[in-house]
Design a protein around this motif. Structure first.
Motif, PDB file in Angstrom:
ATOM      1  N   TRP A  97       0.833  -1.197   0.000  1.00 19.72           N
ATOM      2  CA  TRP A  97       0.000   0.000   0.000  1.00 19.72           C
ATOM      3  C   TRP A  97       0.869   1.250   0.000  1.00 19.72           C
ATOM      4  O   TRP A  97       1.900   1.304   0.678  1.00 19.72           O
ATOM      5  CB  TRP A  97      -0.912   0.031   1.221  1.00 19.72           C
ATOM      6  N   ASP A  98       0.452   2.259  -0.722  1.00 13.84           N
ATOM      7  CA  ASP A  98       1.182   3.523  -0.758  1.00 13.84           C
ATOM      8  C   ASP A  98       0.911   4.387   0.477  1.00 13.84           C
ATOM      9  O   ASP A  98       1.748   5.192   0.862  1.00 13.84           O
ATOM     10  CB  ASP A  98       0.810   4.327  -2.013  1.00 13.84           C
ATOM     11  N   THR A 146       2.138   1.248   5.888  1.00 11.57           N
ATOM     12  CA  THR A 146       2.785  -0.061   5.940  1.00 11.57           C
ATOM     13  C   THR A 146       2.457  -0.708   7.279  1.00 11.57           C
ATOM     14  O   THR A 146       3.026  -0.316   8.319  1.00 11.57           O
ATOM     15  CB  THR A 146       4.310   0.058   5.780  1.00 11.57           C
TER      16      THR A 146
END
Length: 493
Positions: A317-318, A321
């Motif tokens: 995921w951008d 984390t």
């Protein structure tokens, strides 16, 4: 003194410029500056001081004799200068200035000079190969997987050492070997005409192995500990009052007959750091360490034990984390006369997720954490790292739970014999009936590419046994939880 230091520093830079002109030496400077305020309530879960060693005899000051000052402003400046002759040869000089406002350097009221050298090493590649040799005051950390910050055994800066790093198989296998002199109490002359063993020396070896989707680093270290080295007065932790003594020796060492029988004792550690990225974006991390020491001394002076940690993270995921982690280590049994069952340490900086419970990766480092010992305990935690919904703004949220593995009888016996002492301390060393938990929420905003505003917050709660620590300390710990707010600016160049 300030004038002398100013002249000396000016001379260093002039000499560097002169050398650059005469020998084509390139001078490179990097550094960082931090200015921040810290509000910290209920240090050591009590708001009072921990016990601390006052001499190598040993003597010590008791806990609960001083009251905390809750607000401080710290300033730190570090300058690293590389004198580069060519691609194969350079010298690094690192200096730092660090103190609180109103006390020492950089204050109007008392402008004493406090410049310290924390790096000073010569580094070069051996002719005809890729082996790199570093000699001098340098940073050294034993291997640890990327989930965790620092080794629970040994690591940090200002280590006087000689190290050799070389590839054995390109991009697959390397070797790192070295020797460090960690303590030399009397230096050139011992205090009488009788020679004494007053040094602590360490020899270490690591073999990093890198394969596709997998990395393993087996390592080992041997230390030779002299009986008369200054373990009780030489600090080994960057925050808490922990010193070399309680890290290395057993509790039984303080029982009659006190201290070691041997002039020198060997300590050794073997371990491995592991990282699995084959299932990326899911990544796994683990460390396994066993350590032992003073095995040929009296039975009560022996110390040995295990430490294991493990964790996993999802990096797909951008916006954040997620991470989970845990650890376990052996703790003391019911008796101090059969030695210690905790893994020996030298200087620990281990910690996950910037946890408020441990002295680990805090950016605003001074007065930053609870200084708890992960050895002799087990714990679990989770972290949401690299949270970013707004450009240039990131957050981290971590929860950590720690539970003791030490038998209460062992700690109670030492406290009964010595009183409140530095070897076992409430809020740092936990019995099997005690626990603590902590939360930290950290924020960084990049004002410019190299200038950041940082906010670090922490909260901790602990439950401690009155029958082990006494009514006064245990009752004080129940009056309120520990918490901190640290806010400041960091600049890198």
């Amino acid at each position: 003194m300030k004038r002398i230091w100013s002249i000396a520093l000016a001379a260093v830079f002039v000499l560097g410029a002169f050398t650059s002109a005469r020998a084509a030496t390139e001078v490179k400077m990097t550094g960082d500056a931090r200015v921040y305020g810290v509000f910290f309530a209920e240090h050591n879960y009590t708001g009072w001081n921990n016990a601390s060693w006052t001499s190598n005899t040993p003597t010590y000051a008791h806990a609960g004799t001083k009251t905390e000052d809750r607000f401080e402003i710290w300033e730190r400046f570090r300058l690293r200068t590389d004198f580069v002759a060519n691609e194969a040869v350079k010298f690094r000089l690192g200096i730092k200035v660090e103190d609180t406002w109103g006390h020492g350097t950089l204050t109007a009221a008392n402008p004493a000079v406090a410049i310290a050298v924390y790096q000073a090493y010569l580094q070069f590649k051996f002719p005809g190969c890729s082996a790199e040799i570093t000699a001098g005051l340098q940073d050294i950390d034993l291997p640890i997987s990327n989930m965790f910050y620092g080794s629970p055994v040994f690591g940090g800066d200002r280590i006087a050492a000689l190290t050799v790093k070389a590839p054995l198989i390109d991009n697959t296998l390397a070797v790192l070997a070295g020797f460090g002199r960690l303590i030399d109490t009397n230096r050139t002359y011992d205090t009488t005409t009788t020679q004494v063993a007053d040094e602590l020396d360490a020899y270490f070896l690591a073999l990093p192995i890198t394969l596709e989707g997998f990395k393993a680093t087996p390592w080992g270290m041997i230390a030779v500990a002299g009986k008369n080295a200054g373990y009780f007065t030489a600090g080994s932790s960057t925050f808490s009052s922990q010193s070399f003594a309680e890290n290395l020796v057993s509790a039984g060492t303080f029982m009659t007959p006190a201290l070691w029988k041997n002039d020198q004792n060997a300590y050794w550690w073997a371990g491995g750091a592991f990282e699995v990225t084959a299932l990326d974006p899911v990544k796994f991390y683990a460390d396994v360490i066993y350590g032992a020491g003073a095995q040929s001394d009296r039975k009560k002076s022996k110390r040995e034990g295990w430490f294991l940690d493990a964790g996993a993270e999802y990096t797909g995921w951008d916006v954040l984390t997620p991470k989970v982690f845990g650890w376990w280590s052996t703790g003391e049994d019911h008796s101090n006369y059969n030695g210690s069952e905790r893994m020996p340490q030298i200087r620990s900086n281990w910690g996950p997720g910037n946890s408020f419970l441990f002295d680990d990766s805090q950016v605003l480092a001074k007065n930053s954490n609870m200084g708890m010992n992960p050895v002799g305990a087990w714990g679990l935690g989770a972290s949401l790292d690299n949270i970013s919904f707004v450009e240039k703004l990131t957050h981290r949220l971590t929860y950590t739970y720690i539970h003791g593995n030490n038998n209460p009888a062992a700690i109670r016996a030492v406290n009964a014999a010595l009183g409140s002492n530095p070897y076992f301390e409430m809020g740092r060393d936990l019995t099997s009936n005690e626990f603590a938990m902590g939360v930290n929420f950290d924020t960084k905003y990049m004002i410019y590419e190299n200038l950041a505003a940082v906010l670090e917050t922490g909260w901790a709660h602990g439950q401690f046994q009155t029958s082990v620590w006494g009514h006064r300390l245990a009752a004080k710990s129940r009056e309120g939880d520990a918490w901190k707010v640290a806010c400041g600016l960091t600049y890198k160049f």
